[in-house]
Design a protein around this motif. Structure first.
Motif, PDB file in Angstrom:
ATOM      1  N   ALA A 162       0.864  -1.177   0.000  1.00  0.00           N
ATOM      2  CA  ALA A 162       0.000   0.000   0.000  1.00  0.00           C
ATOM      3  C   ALA A 162       0.902   1.229   0.000  1.00  0.00           C
ATOM      4  O   ALA A 162       2.056   1.161   0.433  1.00  0.00           O
ATOM      5  CB  ALA A 162      -0.911  -0.006   1.228  1.00  0.00           C
ATOM      6  N   PRO A 163       0.404   2.356  -0.504  1.00  0.00           N
ATOM      7  CA  PRO A 163       1.205   3.582  -0.470  1.00  0.00           C
ATOM      8  C   PRO A 163       1.679   3.898   0.946  1.00  0.00           C
ATOM      9  O   PRO A 163       0.912   3.803   1.912  1.00  0.00           O
ATOM     10  CB  PRO A 163       0.222   4.651  -0.981  1.00  0.00           C
ATOM     11  CG  PRO A 163      -0.751   3.894  -1.833  1.00  0.00           C
ATOM     12  CD  PRO A 163      -0.910   2.557  -1.158  1.00  0.00           C
ATOM     13  N   GLY A 164       2.947   4.227   1.059  1.00  0.00           N
ATOM     14  CA  GLY A 164       3.517   4.525   2.366  1.00  0.00           C
ATOM     15  C   GLY A 164       4.027   3.319   3.118  1.00  0.00           C
ATOM     16  O   GLY A 164       4.595   3.460   4.204  1.00  0.00           O
ATOM     17  N   HIS A 165       3.816   2.131   2.560  1.00  0.00           N
ATOM     18  CA  HIS A 165       4.280   0.898   3.208  1.00  0.00           C
ATOM     19  C   HIS A 165       5.058   0.059   2.192  1.00  0.00           C
ATOM     20  O   HIS A 165       4.581  -0.965   1.718  1.00  0.00           O
ATOM     21  CB  HIS A 165       3.095   0.106   3.761  1.00  0.00           C
ATOM     22  CG  HIS A 165       2.282   0.857   4.761  1.00  0.00           C
ATOM     23  ND1 HIS A 165       2.773   1.196   6.004  1.00  0.00           N
ATOM     24  CD2 HIS A 165       1.032   1.369   4.691  1.00  0.00           C
ATOM     25  CE1 HIS A 165       1.842   1.871   6.667  1.00  0.00           C
ATOM     26  NE2 HIS A 165       0.780   1.988   5.886  1.00  0.00           N
ATOM     27  N   PRO A 166       6.246   0.494   1.837  1.00  0.00           N
ATOM     28  CA  PRO A 166       7.015  -0.209   0.804  1.00  0.00           C
ATOM     29  C   PRO A 166       7.562  -1.541   1.285  1.00  0.00           C
ATOM     30  O   PRO A 166       7.624  -1.805   2.497  1.00  0.00           O
ATOM     31  CB  PRO A 166       8.161   0.770   0.512  1.00  0.00           C
ATOM     32  CG  PRO A 166       8.346   1.514   1.807  1.00  0.00           C
ATOM     33  CD  PRO A 166       6.966   1.653   2.395  1.00  0.00           C
ATOM     34  N   GLY A 167       7.958  -2.377   0.337  1.00  0.00           N
ATOM     35  CA  GLY A 167       8.624  -3.623   0.672  1.00  0.00           C
ATOM     36  C   GLY A 167      10.038  -3.361   1.160  1.00  0.00           C
ATOM     37  O   GLY A 167      10.575  -2.258   1.029  1.00  0.00           O
ATOM     38  N   TYR A 168      10.638  -4.384   1.734  1.00  0.00           N
ATOM     39  CA  TYR A 168      12.003  -4.310   2.264  1.00  0.00           C
ATOM     40  C   TYR A 168      12.914  -5.126   1.358  1.00  0.00           C
ATOM     41  O   TYR A 168      12.493  -6.169   0.841  1.00  0.00           O
ATOM     42  CB  TYR A 168      12.016  -4.882   3.682  1.00  0.00           C
ATOM     43  CG  TYR A 168      13.328  -4.709   4.414  1.00  0.00           C
ATOM     44  CD1 TYR A 168      13.650  -3.506   5.012  1.00  0.00           C
ATOM     45  CD2 TYR A 168      14.243  -5.756   4.508  1.00  0.00           C
ATOM     46  CE1 TYR A 168      14.848  -3.348   5.698  1.00  0.00           C
ATOM     47  CE2 TYR A 168      15.436  -5.604   5.189  1.00  0.00           C
ATOM     48  CZ  TYR A 168      15.733  -4.393   5.785  1.00  0.00           C
ATOM     49  OH  TYR A 168      16.921  -4.231   6.445  1.00  0.00           O
ATOM     50  N   PRO A 169      14.146  -4.687   1.129  1.00  0.00           N
ATOM     51  CA  PRO A 169      15.051  -5.466   0.274  1.00  0.00           C
ATOM     52  C   PRO A 169      15.222  -6.896   0.802  1.00  0.00           C
ATOM     53  O   PRO A 169      15.733  -7.094   1.903  1.00  0.00           O
ATOM     54  CB  PRO A 169      16.364  -4.675   0.347  1.00  0.00           C
ATOM     55  CG  PRO A 169      15.963  -3.287   0.723  1.00  0.00           C
ATOM     56  CD  PRO A 169      14.770  -3.439   1.612  1.00  0.00           C
ATOM     57  N   VAL A 170      14.803  -7.871   0.024  1.00  0.00           N
ATOM     58  CA  VAL A 170      14.745  -9.243   0.519  1.00  0.00           C
ATOM     59  C   VAL A 170      16.131  -9.786   0.820  1.00  0.00           C
ATOM     60  O   VAL A 170      16.342 -10.452   1.841  1.00  0.00           O
ATOM     61  CB  VAL A 170      14.003 -10.146  -0.489  1.00  0.00           C
ATOM     62  CG1 VAL A 170      14.043 -11.607  -0.034  1.00  0.00           C
ATOM     63  CG2 VAL A 170      12.556  -9.687  -0.640  1.00  0.00           C
ATOM     64  N   ARG A 171      17.098  -9.523  -0.043  1.00  0.00           N
ATOM     65  CA  ARG A 171      18.440 -10.056   0.209  1.00  0.00           C
ATOM     66  C   ARG A 171      19.046  -9.467   1.483  1.00  0.00           C
ATOM     67  O   ARG A 171      19.776 -10.149   2.203  1.00  0.00           O
ATOM     68  CB  ARG A 171      19.335  -9.813  -1.003  1.00  0.00           C
ATOM     69  CG  ARG A 171      19.030 -10.729  -2.170  1.00  0.00           C
ATOM     70  CD  ARG A 171      20.072 -10.606  -3.278  1.00  0.00           C
ATOM     71  NE  ARG A 171      19.814 -11.540  -4.350  1.00  0.00           N
ATOM     72  CZ  ARG A 171      18.970 -11.326  -5.359  1.00  0.00           C
ATOM     73  NH1 ARG A 171      18.313 -10.181  -5.418  1.00  0.00           N
ATOM     74  NH2 ARG A 171      18.787 -12.226  -6.303  1.00  0.00           N
ATOM     75  N   LEU A 172      18.763  -8.212   1.771  1.00  0.00           N
ATOM     76  CA  LEU A 172      19.263  -7.622   3.014  1.00  0.00           C
ATOM     77  C   LEU A 172      18.578  -8.281   4.213  1.00  0.00           C
ATOM     78  O   LEU A 172      19.224  -8.567   5.227  1.00  0.00           O
ATOM     79  CB  LEU A 172      19.029  -6.121   3.026  1.00  0.00           C
ATOM     80  CG  LEU A 172      19.441  -5.385   4.304  1.00  0.00           C
ATOM     81  CD1 LEU A 172      20.895  -5.662   4.667  1.00  0.00           C
ATOM     82  CD2 LEU A 172      19.195  -3.882   4.164  1.00  0.00           C
ATOM     83  N   ALA A 173      17.272  -8.527   4.110  1.00  0.00           N
ATOM     84  CA  ALA A 173      16.569  -9.219   5.198  1.00  0.00           C
ATOM     85  C   ALA A 173      17.197 -10.582   5.454  1.00  0.00           C
ATOM     86  O   ALA A 173      17.410 -10.980   6.613  1.00  0.00           O
ATOM     87  CB  ALA A 173      15.090  -9.366   4.840  1.00  0.00           C
ATOM     88  N   GLU A 174      17.499 -11.305   4.392  1.00  0.00           N
ATOM     89  CA  GLU A 174      18.126 -12.619   4.546  1.00  0.00           C
ATOM     90  C   GLU A 174      19.524 -12.502   5.155  1.00  0.00           C
ATOM     91  O   GLU A 174      19.925 -13.325   5.980  1.00  0.00           O
ATOM     92  CB  GLU A 174      18.198 -13.315   3.201  1.00  0.00           C
ATOM     93  CG  GLU A 174      16.860 -13.751   2.645  1.00  0.00           C
ATOM     94  CD  GLU A 174      17.025 -14.525   1.368  1.00  0.00           C
ATOM     95  OE1 GLU A 174      17.086 -15.770   1.429  1.00  0.00           O
ATOM     96  OE2 GLU A 174      17.114 -13.889   0.297  1.00  0.00           O
ATOM     97  N   GLU A 175      20.270 -11.490   4.721  1.00  0.00           N
ATOM     98  CA  GLU A 175      21.612 -11.282   5.260  1.00  0.00           C
ATOM     99  C   GLU A 175      21.540 -11.026   6.767  1.00  0.00           C
ATOM    100  O   GLU A 175      22.320 -11.595   7.555  1.00  0.00           O
ATOM    101  CB  GLU A 175      22.275 -10.103   4.561  1.00  0.00           C
ATOM    102  CG  GLU A 175      23.622  -9.678   5.127  1.00  0.00           C
ATOM    103  CD  GLU A 175      24.740 -10.661   4.851  1.00  0.00           C
ATOM    104  OE1 GLU A 175      25.819 -10.510   5.455  1.00  0.00           O
ATOM    105  OE2 GLU A 175      24.561 -11.574   4.024  1.00  0.00           O
ATOM    106  N   LEU A 176      20.606 -10.192   7.167  1.00  0.00           N
ATOM    107  CA  LEU A 176      20.481  -9.896   8.596  1.00  0.00           C
ATOM    108  C   LEU A 176      20.031 -11.117   9.380  1.00  0.00           C
ATOM    109  O   LEU A 176      20.534 -11.380  10.480  1.00  0.00           O
ATOM    110  CB  LEU A 176      19.510  -8.735   8.806  1.00  0.00           C
ATOM    111  CG  LEU A 176      19.990  -7.374   8.282  1.00  0.00           C
ATOM    112  CD1 LEU A 176      18.921  -6.319   8.492  1.00  0.00           C
ATOM    113  CD2 LEU A 176      21.295  -6.958   8.936  1.00  0.00           C
ATOM    114  N   LEU A 177      19.090 -11.889   8.829  1.00  0.00           N
ATOM    115  CA  LEU A 177      18.664 -13.103   9.523  1.00  0.00           C
ATOM    116  C   LEU A 177      19.825 -14.071   9.687  1.00  0.00           C
ATOM    117  O   LEU A 177      20.027 -14.651  10.761  1.00  0.00           O
ATOM    118  CB  LEU A 177      17.522 -13.781   8.766  1.00  0.00           C
ATOM    119  CG  LEU A 177      17.027 -15.100   9.387  1.00  0.00           C
ATOM    120  CD1 LEU A 177      16.485 -14.883  10.789  1.00  0.00           C
ATOM    121  CD2 LEU A 177      15.974 -15.756   8.498  1.00  0.00           C
TER     122      LEU A 177
END
Length: 241
Positions: free
Chosen positions: A24-39
């Protein structure tokens, strides 16, 4: 030994915001590879797996849902929270993809939308939902997940044990904070508040669009990461007491 996911060559286009996962506007996705890197980095500092995962500033729930789909076998459950009820409403719909039949229902919905509008793109999105369903099943099947309206500066204790916190926060004037204590630096205050309802061994990974993520005075980071325009810090909950 460090724990990492090999994601450099992995195709994550099925998780683009708005394809299968809702946005939705104002709620963008998060970079998936960065999320995986952090996990992967967080898991390397934990004594056991699978881990309970919490995103206390979840927005649309994109980060938490994507990690649940991609790394089901590493996670025991997923919790998402946000102070914005509208954001939590979107997050609940995204996290429902982790429930039994969630992705099959989403595939049917996309196929019906394609039949109604005549737009071929919906067939591709439905196929993406089918691939994600197969991935989730291969990782162990449905994953317990929930989203709640919650103030990350005064969080309610998680309903299930949490070992890992991964979240992205507004920073540098790019978004509006909800509930930040008057006169306090928001990021250190949030870290301390969230750590206050976690066990000592838990690890928090917080990212922001900033040059460096600040920690409370005297607190040492486990790791610092910088990818593109985001910086991230990993810190043990016990260090934030």
């Amino acid at each position: 030994m460090a724990y990492r996911f090999a994601t450099d060559r992995a195709d994550r286009s099925d998780l683009a915001s708005g394809a299968v996962l809702r946005s939705a506007p104002g709620h963008p996705g998060y970079p998936v590879r960065l999320a995986e890197e952090l996990l992967g980095r967080v898991l390397s500092h934990l004594p056991r797996r699978p881990a309970g995962l919490w995103d206390p500033c979840c927005g649309s729930g994109h980060l938490a849902t994507a990690l649940g789909l991609l790394h089901r076998s590493e996670l025991a459950h997923v919790l998402a929270g946000d102070a914005d009820p509208d954001a939590v409403g979107i997050a609940r719909r995204n996290l429902a993809l982790l429930a039994p039949g969630g992705l099959a229902e989403r595939e049917r919905e996309l196929l019906a939308a394609g039949a109604e509008t005549g737009r071929e793109s919906f067939a591709g999105r439905a196929a993406a939902a089918r691939r994600l369903a197969a991935l989730l099943e291969a990782g162990g099947g449905p994953l317990p997940a929930e989203a709640r309206v919650d103030d990350a500066f005064r969080p309610a204790p998680p309903p299930r044990p949490v070992d890992a916190v991964i979240t992205d926060v507004p920073y540098g004037g790019l978004a509006r904070w909800h509930g930040a204590p008057d006169g306090a630096e928001p990021v250190p205050a949030l870290l301390a508040a969230v750590a206050g309802v976690l066990p000592d061994h838990a690890v928090l990974a917080l990212s922001a669009r900033a040059r460096k993520v600040p920690l409370p005075a005297g607190v040492a980071a486990l790791e610092r990461v910088r990818v593109g325009n985001r910086a991230a810090v990993l810190v043990r909950a016990s260090a934030l007491r």
